[in-house]
Design a protein around this motif. Structure first.
Motif, PDB file in Angstrom:
ATOM      1  N   THR A  36       4.259   5.976   2.547  1.00 50.29           N
ATOM      2  CA  THR A  36       3.364   7.110   2.720  1.00 50.29           C
ATOM      3  C   THR A  36       4.142   8.407   2.866  1.00 50.29           C
ATOM      4  OG1 THR A  36       1.528   7.988   4.051  1.00 50.29           O
ATOM      5  CG2 THR A  36       3.283   6.861   5.231  1.00 50.29           C
ATOM      6  N   GLU A  37       3.504   9.498   2.481  1.00 48.40           N
ATOM      7  CA  GLU A  37       4.024  10.840   2.710  1.00 48.40           C
ATOM      8  C   GLU A  37       3.032  11.579   3.593  1.00 48.40           C
ATOM      9  OE1 GLU A  37       5.154  12.966  -0.771  1.00 48.40           O
ATOM     10  OE2 GLU A  37       6.003  11.201  -1.755  1.00 48.40           O
ATOM     11  N   ILE A  38       3.575  12.361   4.522  1.00 51.98           N
ATOM     12  CA  ILE A  38       2.747  13.066   5.503  1.00 51.98           C
ATOM     13  C   ILE A  38       3.066  14.547   5.428  1.00 51.98           C
ATOM     14  CG2 ILE A  38       2.185  13.299   7.958  1.00 51.98           C
ATOM     15  CD1 ILE A  38       3.353  10.348   8.174  1.00 51.98           C
ATOM     16  N   HIS A  89      12.793   3.246   5.365  1.00 51.96           N
ATOM     17  CA  HIS A  89      13.185   4.500   4.737  1.00 51.96           C
ATOM     18  C   HIS A  89      12.434   5.620   5.438  1.00 51.96           C
ATOM     19  CE1 HIS A  89      13.099   7.335   0.979  1.00 51.96           C
ATOM     20  NE2 HIS A  89      13.954   7.743   1.900  1.00 51.96           N
ATOM     21  N   LEU A  90      13.176   6.518   6.090  1.00 51.88           N
ATOM     22  CA  LEU A  90      12.599   7.679   6.758  1.00 51.88           C
ATOM     23  C   LEU A  90      13.221   8.943   6.167  1.00 51.88           C
ATOM     24  CD1 LEU A  90      12.551   6.773  10.579  1.00 51.88           C
ATOM     25  CD2 LEU A  90      10.643   6.752   8.981  1.00 51.88           C
ATOM     26  N   ALA A  91      12.395   9.956   5.938  1.00 50.78           N
ATOM     27  CA  ALA A  91      12.900  11.200   5.365  1.00 50.78           C
ATOM     28  C   ALA A  91      12.180  12.392   5.975  1.00 50.78           C
ATOM     29  CB  ALA A  91      12.710  11.211   3.848  1.00 50.78           C
ATOM     30  N   GLY A  92      12.951  13.428   6.296  1.00 54.07           N
ATOM     31  CA  GLY A  92      12.389  14.718   6.662  1.00 54.07           C
ATOM     32  C   GLY A  92      11.858  14.849   8.069  1.00 54.07           C
ATOM     33  N   MET A  93      12.097  13.893   8.921  1.00 54.06           N
ATOM     34  CA  MET A  93      11.505  13.936  10.257  1.00 54.06           C
ATOM     35  C   MET A  93      12.202  14.979  11.137  1.00 54.06           C
ATOM     36  SD  MET A  93      10.870  10.707  12.804  1.00 54.06           S
ATOM     37  CE  MET A  93       9.875   9.906  11.550  1.00 54.06           C
ATOM     38  N   LYS A 145       8.465  -3.806   5.022  1.00 56.16           N
ATOM     39  CA  LYS A 145       9.016  -2.549   4.508  1.00 56.16           C
ATOM     40  C   LYS A 145       8.140  -1.377   4.937  1.00 56.16           C
ATOM     41  CE  LYS A 145      10.961  -4.788   0.391  1.00 56.16           C
ATOM     42  NZ  LYS A 145      11.001  -4.796  -1.089  1.00 56.16           N
ATOM     43  N   LEU A 146       8.806  -0.318   5.392  1.00 57.72           N
ATOM     44  CA  LEU A 146       8.116   0.906   5.788  1.00 57.72           C
ATOM     45  C   LEU A 146       8.870   2.090   5.198  1.00 57.72           C
ATOM     46  CD1 LEU A 146       5.747   1.980   7.510  1.00 57.72           C
ATOM     47  CD2 LEU A 146       7.356   2.185   9.417  1.00 57.72           C
ATOM     48  N   ASP A 147       8.154   2.937   4.471  1.00 58.65           N
ATOM     49  CA  ASP A 147       8.749   4.085   3.796  1.00 58.65           C
ATOM     50  C   ASP A 147       7.900   5.304   4.145  1.00 58.65           C
ATOM     51  OD1 ASP A 147       9.663   6.026   2.061  1.00 58.65           O
ATOM     52  OD2 ASP A 147       9.916   4.654   0.378  1.00 58.65           O
ATOM     53  N   LEU A 152       0.846  -1.189   0.000  1.00 58.72           N
ATOM     54  CA  LEU A 152       0.000   0.000   0.000  1.00 58.72           C
ATOM     55  C   LEU A 152       0.880   1.237   0.000  1.00 58.72           C
ATOM     56  CD1 LEU A 152      -2.761   1.443   0.270  1.00 58.72           C
ATOM     57  CD2 LEU A 152      -2.529   1.209   2.753  1.00 58.72           C
ATOM     58  N   SER A 153       0.577   2.158  -0.916  1.00 58.97           N
ATOM     59  CA  SER A 153       1.280   3.439  -0.967  1.00 58.97           C
ATOM     60  C   SER A 153       0.233   4.534  -1.031  1.00 58.97           C
ATOM     61  CB  SER A 153       2.188   3.505  -2.209  1.00 58.97           C
ATOM     62  OG  SER A 153       2.809   4.767  -2.308  1.00 58.97           O
ATOM     63  N   ILE A 154       0.327   5.512  -0.128  1.00 61.05           N
ATOM     64  CA  ILE A 154      -0.661   6.581  -0.091  1.00 61.05           C
ATOM     65  C   ILE A 154      -0.006   7.902   0.285  1.00 61.05           C
ATOM     66  CG2 ILE A 154      -1.301   5.891   2.268  1.00 61.05           C
ATOM     67  CD1 ILE A 154      -4.117   7.035   1.661  1.00 61.05           C
ATOM     68  N   SER A 155      -0.361   8.933  -0.468  1.00 66.14           N
ATOM     69  CA  SER A 155       0.143  10.272  -0.189  1.00 66.14           C
ATOM     70  C   SER A 155      -0.850  11.285  -0.794  1.00 66.14           C
ATOM     71  CB  SER A 155       1.531  10.466  -0.805  1.00 66.14           C
ATOM     72  OG  SER A 155       1.496  10.243  -2.209  1.00 66.14           O
ATOM     73  N   VAL A 156      -1.137  12.346  -0.052  1.00 63.82           N
ATOM     74  CA  VAL A 156      -0.395  12.800   1.110  1.00 63.82           C
ATOM     75  C   VAL A 156      -1.347  12.708   2.302  1.00 63.82           C
ATOM     76  CG1 VAL A 156       0.834  14.751   2.107  1.00 63.82           C
ATOM     77  CG2 VAL A 156       0.855  14.437  -0.368  1.00 63.82           C
ATOM     78  N   LEU A 157      -0.889  12.095   3.411  1.00 61.22           N
ATOM     79  CA  LEU A 157      -1.703  12.001   4.618  1.00 61.22           C
ATOM     80  C   LEU A 157      -1.609  13.305   5.403  1.00 61.22           C
ATOM     81  CD1 LEU A 157      -0.918   8.413   5.968  1.00 61.22           C
ATOM     82  CD2 LEU A 157      -2.882   9.161   4.608  1.00 61.22           C
ATOM     83  N   PRO A 158      -2.682  13.649   6.131  1.00 62.75           N
ATOM     84  CA  PRO A 158      -2.667  14.911   6.870  1.00 62.75           C
ATOM     85  C   PRO A 158      -1.973  14.843   8.223  1.00 62.75           C
ATOM     86  CG  PRO A 158      -4.815  13.893   7.045  1.00 62.75           C
ATOM     87  CD  PRO A 158      -4.016  13.026   6.127  1.00 62.75           C
ATOM     88  N   CYS A 159      -1.743  13.641   8.771  1.00 65.65           N
ATOM     89  CA  CYS A 159      -1.080  13.546  10.078  1.00 65.65           C
ATOM     90  C   CYS A 159      -0.516  12.140  10.268  1.00 65.65           C
ATOM     91  CB  CYS A 159      -2.034  13.904  11.220  1.00 65.65           C
ATOM     92  SG  CYS A 159      -3.485  12.847  11.322  1.00 65.65           S
TER      93      CYS A 159
END
Length: 648
Positions: A394-396, A455-459, A426-428, A368-375
């Motif tokens: 996912t992208e938040i 994979h974590l980015a921008g936290m 896998k978690l992205d 499952l890939s979903i973007s953009v989540l609000p929170c």
């Protein structure tokens, strides 16, 4: 005299090679293959892509590779600084053919195509190129596949694995039938199992889902499919507030919703007659365009969709999808992207549909890939709704304006929140918000004993917090971790925890990109040596990226990866964007030459200021090339902003 004779010989050879290219059909492949091997290698750069493709199998049997010629075509098409990271001739050839098929079939222009249009704008080229593509974009001039290019459709039917819908298909127009027929051939008669929808058009999405996996049938679309009246078509097509071609009232609930009839001007009798035989039924389309494939020859097959990718997923499209999801048992991969942030209510509705699907023993949804989540909290909601997922991307992006009125969320039992997510591997997650609570990631990791890739980015953490707990959790809870990719984070205060993770791990890929890794180290060289020593002790590691970490002169320490009796197994090393000066690269090259890697090393040196001393930079590259595959892209030091950012 000797020089003049040599130049004359070269000139004559060039004329002969150009003649072979021009009259290749008359000369014949056997005549070319009968030449001495050195002469064959000389002639290859003069041949067209079709000629290269035709000769390649026989050349391979003689031990002659066309890899450099395909790379040369790519560089001719994209420029000399284009990165061509294709290790085999098949990979390079498929990339060339993919790019050229797109340009030629859709009538696009480029300098390369203009120079070679005589050899490219032919049925033989399109036929050869079509054998190398796996994804087909359904857009103009797709109508040609039902006319003069019909034989090409037969080939695409056997080759295409993925179909893209890139423009609104106006179902109120008869010309739509050509596009729907091609889509039917690829999805139902062909081998395509993946659909990529690039447009917000709910009624087209309903047509795609109808009969291809989900047992749910949208009632409004069913009426439209069976109707012989033009008014029915017009009402459904004009139901969307976005325009007359995309109905938005489809599938708001599984069975009880009905589209409110829309008033429209009375059509004249000629228009009514024109649309009387309009059909959306795939079986009838086959009979219309290809009677031999139609119902008279037996019912058409119904293909299934294993992978669905919706690139502009608005609320209306999501309603259509949510109605179909609970019985979409063949779906293995689902990607949903919205240019606007999804509303909480939309995500919760999706979660309910996913939960219904997951409760069936026949569900096969794994990705499952979903973007953009609000929170961030909605990540847990989706995981709890679909506990059999193997991967989640996912992208938040937190909304930065106005108050957010979160809808009521049904309470989740504490036992469910702590239950293991056994399949998740896998978690992205890419985050764009002012502050993120790290615990939402670590709590998920603790529930995943079979986890292999993160994979974590921008936290961004609250002031005074550290990402060290992330590494501690990975060490304690995820022993099967194979790939760790951290991007745009602050890791300079996490060295002890990083070293602890590396002591006993099975990592194959490690990427710390733009992580300010050495920013707070008091002794950068010594700390980097400790990291290198720990990396050498990971025998499974084959890919290491330290891009955008301002290593600069400390890059020389990385050469020690391959020193001593137990050198590192790293085969790909990315040190791009590290403000490495030519003298520093030369020193790195000298050390690496002393401690040669046990295998050929793929070394990424892009976006480093080599032009500040080109002679020294080129001398360093010369020392590296015997045992490295280099990725080098030009740098302009006149771009002061690039200099400033890289040296911050």
């Amino acid at each position: 005299m000797a020089n003049n004779l040599k130049e004359l010989t070269l000139c004559l050879k060039k004329i002969c090679f150009q003649a072979v290219r021009k009259h290749f059909a008359a000369v014949g492949t056997e005549a070319v293959l009968g030449l001495p091997t050195p002469l064959i290698k000389d002639i290859l750069p003069y041949l067209t892509v079709c000629q290269l493709d035709e000769l390649q199998p026989a050349l391979n049997q003689r031990g002659v590779s066309t890899h450099s010629e395909w790379i040369g075509v790519l560089q001719d098409m994209c420029g000399p600084n284009h990165v061509t990271d294709f290790d085999t001739e098949e990979e390079a050839k498929h990339e060339v053919m993919r790019m050229l098929f797109t340009l030629v079939f859709y009538g696009l222009t480029s300098p390369f195509v203009k120079r070679n249009i005589t050899n490219l704008n032919t049925p033989s080229f399109l036929w050869a190129a079509a054998k190398c593509i796996k994804h087909f974009l359904l857009t103009t001039p797709v109508e040609s596949l039902t006319a003069e290019r019909r034989p090409l459709l037969n080939l695409l039917e056997k080759r295409i694995w993925s179909v893209g819908v890139s423009q609104n298909i106006d179902i109120s127009k008869r010309t739509t039938q050509s596009a729907l027929y091609v889509l039917h051939r690829l999805l139902d008669h062909g081998v395509a199992k993946k659909v990529v929808v690039h447009v917000q058009c709910p009624i087209v999405l309903a047509w795609i889902l109808h009969g291809r996996g989900s047992q749910y049938v949208n009632p409004d679309f069913k009426d439209l499919l069976n109707s012989k009246k033009a008014s029915c078509i017009s009402q459904a097509a004009s139901a969307s507030a976005d325009g007359p071609s995309c109905g938005s009232g489809l599938g708001t609930r599984a069975s009880e919703d009905q589209v409110t009839p829309c008033k429209r001007s009375k059509l004249d009798s000629a228009e009514q007659s024109r649309k009387a035989n309009f059909t959306l039924d795939p079986q009838a389309l086959c009979k219309t365009f290809s009677p031999r494939d139609g119902p008279s020859a037996g019912a058409c097959p119904w293909g299934r969709i294993d992978c669905l990718d919706i690139r502009q997923c608005g609320s209306d499209s999501l309603k259509v999808l949510n109605s179909a999801l609970p019985t979409f048992f063949c779906l293995r991969s689902l990607t949903l992207h919205s240019f606007l942030t999804f509303r909480d209510s939309d995500v919760l509705s999706l979660a309910r549909a996913l939960k219904q699907l997951s409760e069936s023993s026949r569900s096969s949804l794994a990705d499952l890939s979903i973007s953009v989540l609000p929170c961030t909290r909605l990540v847990k909601v989706l995981l709890d709704a679909s506990p059999n997922l193997m991967s989640l991307h996912t992208e938040i992006q937190t909304l930065m304006w106005g108050p957010r009125l979160l809808p009521h969320r049904p309470r989740t039992a504490e036992s469910d929140m702590s239950a293991e997510l056994l399949p998740l591997e896998k978690l992205d997650i890419k985050v764009a918000e002012l502050q993120t609570d790290l615990s939402f990631v670590t709590s998920v990791l603790r529930r995943c004993p079979h986890f292999t890739s993160l994979h974590l980015a921008g936290m961004r953490l609250p002031t005074g917090s550290s990402l060290s707990q992330l590494f501690t959790t990975l060490s304690e809870s995820n022993p099967l971790l194979r790939s760790l990719n951290l991007e745009d984070l602050k890791l300079s205060d996490c060295l002890p925890e990083i070293l602890n993770l590396l002591r006993d791990c099975k990592l194959e890929e490690l990427r710390f990109n733009d992580c300010r890794l050495v920013e707070c180290w008091s002794n950068k060289e010594e700390s980097l040596q400790r990291l290198v020593a720990a990396l050498k002790a990971v025998p499974s590691l084959h890919t290491l990226s330290l891009a955008q970490n301002r290593l600069a002169k400390n890059v020389c320490v990385l050469a020690e990866l391959f020193s001593g009796p137990s050198p590192s197994s790293v085969k790909r090393l990315d040190i791009s964007s590290n403000f490495i000066q030519p003298a520093e690269l030369l020193e790195f090259a000298k050390r690496l030459r002393t401690h040669r890697p046990p295998h050929r090393l793929n070394l990424d040196l892009r976006v480093n200021p080599g032009d500040r001393d080109p002679d020294t930079w080129n001398a360093a590259l010369m020392k590296l090339r015997p045992f490295c595959v280099l990725l080098v892209k030009g740098w302009s030091s006149t771009d002061t902003m690039a200099d400033h950012i890289s040296n911050m």
